[in-house]
Write a protein that holds these residues in place. Structure first.
Motif, PDB file in Angstrom:
ATOM      1  N   SER A 177      -5.426  -0.935  -1.672  1.00  0.00           N
ATOM      2  CA  SER A 177      -5.791  -2.349  -1.805  1.00  0.00           C
ATOM      3  C   SER A 177      -6.618  -2.743  -0.582  1.00  0.00           C
ATOM      4  O   SER A 177      -6.077  -3.063   0.469  1.00  0.00           O
ATOM      5  CB  SER A 177      -4.540  -3.220  -1.921  1.00  0.00           C
TER       6      SER A 177
ATOM      7  N   LEU B 187      -3.822  -7.898  -6.174  1.00  0.00           N
ATOM      8  CA  LEU B 187      -4.376  -6.706  -5.539  1.00  0.00           C
ATOM      9  C   LEU B 187      -5.522  -6.090  -6.329  1.00  0.00           C
ATOM     10  O   LEU B 187      -6.244  -5.250  -5.811  1.00  0.00           O
ATOM     11  CB  LEU B 187      -3.296  -5.627  -5.375  1.00  0.00           C
TER      12      LEU B 187
ATOM     13  N   ASN C 218     -11.229  -2.405  -5.099  1.00  0.00           N
ATOM     14  CA  ASN C 218      -9.928  -1.817  -4.819  1.00  0.00           C
ATOM     15  C   ASN C 218      -9.712  -0.595  -5.727  1.00  0.00           C
ATOM     16  O   ASN C 218     -10.334  -0.483  -6.774  1.00  0.00           O
ATOM     17  CB  ASN C 218      -8.841  -2.840  -5.051  1.00  0.00           C
TER      18      ASN C 218
ATOM     19  N   ASN D  27       0.831  -1.202   0.000  1.00  0.00           N
ATOM     20  CA  ASN D  27       0.000   0.000   0.000  1.00  0.00           C
ATOM     21  C   ASN D  27       0.872   1.262   0.000  1.00  0.00           C
ATOM     22  O   ASN D  27       0.591   2.233  -0.716  1.00  0.00           O
ATOM     23  CB  ASN D  27      -0.925  -0.031   1.220  1.00  0.00           C
TER      24      ASN D  27
ATOM     25  N   ASN E  62      -3.978   0.214  -8.709  1.00  0.00           N
ATOM     26  CA  ASN E  62      -3.178  -0.565  -7.754  1.00  0.00           C
ATOM     27  C   ASN E  62      -2.523  -1.791  -8.402  1.00  0.00           C
ATOM     28  O   ASN E  62      -1.668  -2.428  -7.797  1.00  0.00           O
ATOM     29  CB  ASN E  62      -3.993  -0.938  -6.502  1.00  0.00           C
TER      30      ASN E  62
ATOM     31  N   SER F 223      -6.771  -7.823  -0.449  1.00  0.00           N
ATOM     32  CA  SER F 223      -5.604  -8.367  -1.137  1.00  0.00           C
ATOM     33  C   SER F 223      -5.675  -9.884  -1.063  1.00  0.00           C
ATOM     34  O   SER F 223      -5.975 -10.439   0.000  1.00  0.00           O
ATOM     35  CB  SER F 223      -4.309  -7.895  -0.464  1.00  0.00           C
TER      36      SER F 223
END
Lengths: 440, 222
Positions: free
Chosen positions: A111, A133, A277, A67, A281, A114
C-alpha cells in the motif's frame, strides 16, 4: 489563535478559481455522465502540531501493520494459523486475490498510498472509520485548494503558521521512484469518464508522469512499454494505477476488461514493473478486516494501537450478533462490499418492516455486515448563506510509503451539506475543506 | 523531446484545429452578423455556403441562437468549443492546468451567454480566452514538439478555412508559409511533397482552392 475571517471572505472567489481549473468530479445519474464542481468551504479544519504528532504516530503504526498483514496473507499466513484473524474474513473477502499468492511486490510495499478515514468525537478523541488501501482518491483537492487559498488571502498564511501542504506531489513522486524497477512513471486512468479523472490528470501533471490509458501501454519481452506516436517506446518502471484490480489485466483478472493491459500482472509478478498500489491489497481494506486491525498491530508490531477503531461488532460472532440485535437502533450497519457512502444504514432510521427485512438478511449472511456505534462527531462549521452552521465532517489522511511511511501534513476534510446526514461523500452531495496542520 | 503517445498526438493536433475553428468562425460570424443587423438576411446563406455547412436556420434569431449556442448542432461554435475542451482536458499533463483553464473559461462564457441578445459581447471574451490559451501554450509548454503539434493543428485549420472562404492569394501564401515552418518542427508524419505542392499552388497567379483543400485535409497522418 488562528484567524480565518479574511480567508472566508474570499470563499466565492476561491470557488470560482476552482471552477476555472476544472476541479470537478464525475457522476453517473440515470445513466448519464455529468461533471460537477466539488463545493469548497473556506473554513479549514485545523489540527494543532501536538494533535498531528499523535495522528502521525498512530497512522504510521496502522499502515505498517496493514502492510505486514498483506505480506503475511499472500505469504506464510501466520496470522490465520495463529487464529488472530479467521480465514473466512480473508478468503471470502472480494479484495483477496488468489493470483497474488506468493507475490512479493517491489520493496515489499503493498500500500504505497493509504487513505485512512477518521472522525473526531465530541471529546476531541480520534477514531478510525475506514482504511482505504486500493486506490484512495482525493488528495488533489486540498492540494489545489491550498494553492488558491494562498492566492486569495496571503495574509492568512503569513500569520497563522500553517504547514505548507503543497509537497504532496513530491512525496508521491518519491514513493513512485522508490519502487521504480527502471523506466518511466505513468498514471494509469480508466479515462475521462471516471469520477476522479480530474485527480488523475492533476497528479500526472504535478508529478511529471505520463497520464495513460491501457491502450497506450503494451507488454513485450517481459516488460511494460509506453508507446509513442512515431514508433518510439519507453520502458515503464512504475504504474500508479487508478483502476481497480479486477480490470488491470484481462488475462489474469476479469477477461471482459477493455481498459486493462494483457499480461501486465505477469510483468509485475516477475518484478519488472511496480504497480502502486499493489494488486490484492484490498484484502486489508475490507470493512470486515477493519475490525481486526488493532489485533494486527499487537500481533505484528507488539505494540498497543495508538489510534482507536470506532467500536465495531461482527455479527459473524455469536456474542456480537446478540449485541447488534439488542442494540439495533443505536448502531450503524455497513455492507462490507460497498463503498462511497453506499450500503450504510442507521438502525434508528429504519421503518419496522425495513428492520425486519434487514435483520433477516443479517442472520442469513452475517459475514456481509459490520455494525458500529454511532459516534457523535465533532461538527465543523461551514458557511451557509453567509452564516456559519455546524455539519458532520470526516478526515481522510494520506500516508505515503517509501523507505519510511510519511503522513502528509494535510488531508481531505469532507463534510455533509445536509444538516441531518452523516454521509460526507462527494458523490452524495458533500463538499470539502482544506486541512491545516499548524506548525505550533 | 519526450515521448507523446498516438492518442495524445491526435488530441493535441485536434485541440489546435478546434481552437482555431472557434476563433476564426467567431470572427466570421461577427462580420456576417454586422451585415444582418442592417437587414441583410441573405448573409446567413452566404456564410453557410462559404463554410460548406448546411443552412438549417429559419430566421436571423434562429441563426444567432443555433449557430452559436446549440450543443445539438454539430456545426455550432458551442460544439466546436466543446470538442476543443474535450481534447484539452485530457492533456493536462502535456500542456498544464494554466493552459487548460482558458478553454474552461471559454466554456463558462459560452454557457453564460446562451440566449443573449448581445452575442458579440460574450464572443469577444471567448476570443480573448482563445488568444490567452495560445499565448500561454507558446509561453508555458516546455516541449517544443507538443507546442508545435498544437500550432500545426491551428495552421492546418486556418488554411482549410481560408481556402473554403477563398481568401486572397496573399493570405493563402502567408498561411502556407506558416504551416510549412511549423510542421517541420514536429514529429508528425506528413509528405514533404505535399508541402512543396501547397507552396506551388499558393504561389500561382490563380489560386486553386479546391486542390489546396484536398492536400490540407490529408496532410497529417495520425
Amino acid at each position: 489563535m488562528t484567524d480565518t475571517r479574511e480567508l472566508v471572505q474570499h470563499t466565492e472567489a476561491i470557488n470560482e478559481l476552482l471552477a476555472r481549473y476544472g476541479v470537478k468530479f464525475g457522476l453517473y445519474k440515470n445513466g448519464t455522465f455529468k461533471e460537477q464542481l466539488f463545493p469548497f468551504d473556506a473554513i479549514p479544519r485545523i489540527i494543532s502540531a501536538d494533535d498531528f504528532s499523535y495522528l502521525d504516530h498512530g497512522l504510521k503504526q496502522r499502515v505498517t501493520a496493514l502492510n505486514c498483514f498483506i505480506s503475511d496473507i499472500y505469504g506464510d499466513k501466520k496470522i490465520i494459523r495463529d487464529q488472530v484473524v479467521p480465514e473466512e474474513f480473508v478468503f471470502d473477502s472480494p479484495g483477496y486475490l488468489h493470483q497474488c499468492e506468493g507475490q512479493k511486490p517491489p520493496r515489499g510495499i503493498w500500500s504505497h498510498i493509504s487513505g485512512i478515514d477518521l472522525v473526531q468525537a465530541l471529546d476531541k478523541s480520534w477514531f478510525i472509520l475506514e482504511d482505504n488501501l486500493r486506490v484512495p482518491s482525493g488528495a488533489s483537492y486540498p492540494m489545489i485548494a491550498r494553492e488558491l487559498c494562498r492566492r486569495a488571502s496571503p495574509k492568512t498564511f503569513q500569520t497563522n503558521g500553517v504547514v505548507d501542504n503543497r509537497d504532496y506531489a513530491s512525496l508521491l513522486r518519491s514513493a513512485m521512484d522508490y519502487v521504480n524497477t527502471g523506466g518511466c512513471t505513468v498514471v494509469l486512468t480508466p479515462g475521462r469518464y471516471n469520477s476522479a479523472y480530474f485527480e488523475h490528470s492533476y497528479l500526472a501533471e504535478k508529478t511529471g508522469a505520463h497520464l495513460v490509458s491501457g491502450s497506450e501501454l503494451t507488454v513485450e519481452d517481459g516488460y511494460l512499454w509506453f508507446n509513442g506516436y512515431d514508433g518510439q517506446k519507453e520502458k515503464v518502471g512504475t504504474v500508479y494505477r487508478r483502476i481497480s484490480d479486477d480490470y488491470l489485466d484481462p488475462l489474469n483478472f476479469r477477461a471482459d476488461s477493455l481498459i486493462g493491459i494483457p499480461h501486465l500482472y505477469d510483468v509485475f509478478r516477475q518484478g519488472h514493473v511496480a504497480l502502486m498500489n499493489a494488486p490484492g491489497n484490498g484484502v486489508a481494506d475490507d470493512k470486515g478486516i477493519y475490525y481486526f486491525v488493532p489485533k494486527m498491530i499487537r500481533y505484528y508490531l507488539g505494540e498497543e494501537p495508538i489510534l482507536n477503531n470506532a467500536p465495531t461488532y461482527l455479527p459473524f460472532y455469536k456474542d456480537d450478533m446478540k449485541y447488534v440485535l439488542d442494540h439495533f437502533d443505536n448502531l450503524v450497519l455497513k455492507d462490507v462490499a460497498e463503498a462511497g457512502g453506499y450500503g450504510v444504514v442507521f438502525g434508528s432510521k429504519m421503518t419496522s418492516q425495513q428492520k425486519t427485512d434487514f435483520i433477516a438478511l443479517l442472520k442469513k449472511n452475517p459475514r456481509r455486515f459490520i455494525a458500529q456505534e454511532v459516534i457523535d462527531f465533532l461538527d465543523l462549521d461551514i458557511m451557509d448563506n453567509g452564516k456559519p452552521v455546524a455539519r458532520k465532517a470526516d478526515l481522510r489522511a494520506y500516508i505515503l510509503m517509501g523507505e519510511e511511511p510519511i503522513v502528509w501534513k494535510s488531508g481531505l476534510t469532507r463534510f455533509s451539506r445536509n444538516p441531518d446526514s452523516f454521509i460526507v461523500n462527494s458523490s452524495q452531495g458533500g463538499g470539502f475543506k482544506d486541512t491545516w496542520v499548524l506548525s505550533h | 523531446m519526450g515521448i507523446v503517445s498516438l492518442i495524445n498526438t491526435d488530441k493535441l493536433f485536434w485541440l489546435g484545429r478546434y481552437s482555431e475553428r472557434v476563433y476564426t468562425t467567431i470572427r466570421l460570424f461577427g462580420e456576417s452578423f454586422d451585415k444582418i443587423i442592417d437587414g441583410n438576411a441573405e448573409y446567413i446563406e452566404l456564410f453557410c455556403r462559404s463554410l460548406d455547412i448546411p443552412n438549417i436556420y429559419s430566421s436571423t434569431e434562429d441563426y444567432v441562437e443555433r449557430y452559436l449556442f446549440d450543443p445539438q448542432n454539430p456545426d455550432s461554435v458551442y460544439s466546436n468549443l466543446t470538442r476543443a475542451y474535450d481534447n484539452a482536458m485530457t492533456l493536462r499533463e502535456e500542456i498544464g492546468s494554466e493552459c487548460i483553464s482558458y478553454i474552461q473559461l471559454a466554456i463558462y462564457v459560452m454557457n453564460r451567454h446562451q440566449g443573449s441578445q448581445s452575442p458579440m459581447i460574450g464572443l469577444q471574451q471567448i476570443l480573448d480566452d482563445i488568444l490567452a490559451f495560445w499565448g500561454l501554450a507558446d509561453d508555458m509548454i516546455p516541449d517544443e514538439n507538443i507546442r508545435n503539434i498544437i500550432k500545426t493543428g491551428k495552421r492546418v485549420e486556418r488554411l482549410d478555412l481560408y481556402a473554403r472562404l477563398k481568401r486572397p492569394r496573399t493570405d493563402i501564401l502567408r498561411e502556407v508559409s506558416r504551416l510549412s515552418v511549423r510542421i517541420s518542427r514536429t514529429n508528425l508524419k506528413y509528405s514533404s511533397e505535399d508541402i512543396s505542392r501547397l507552396k506551388q499552388l499558393a504561389d500561382s497567379a490563380t489560386t486553386d482552392y479546391y486542390s489546396i483543400l484536398q492536400i490540407v485535409d490529408g496532410l497529417v497522418i495520425i
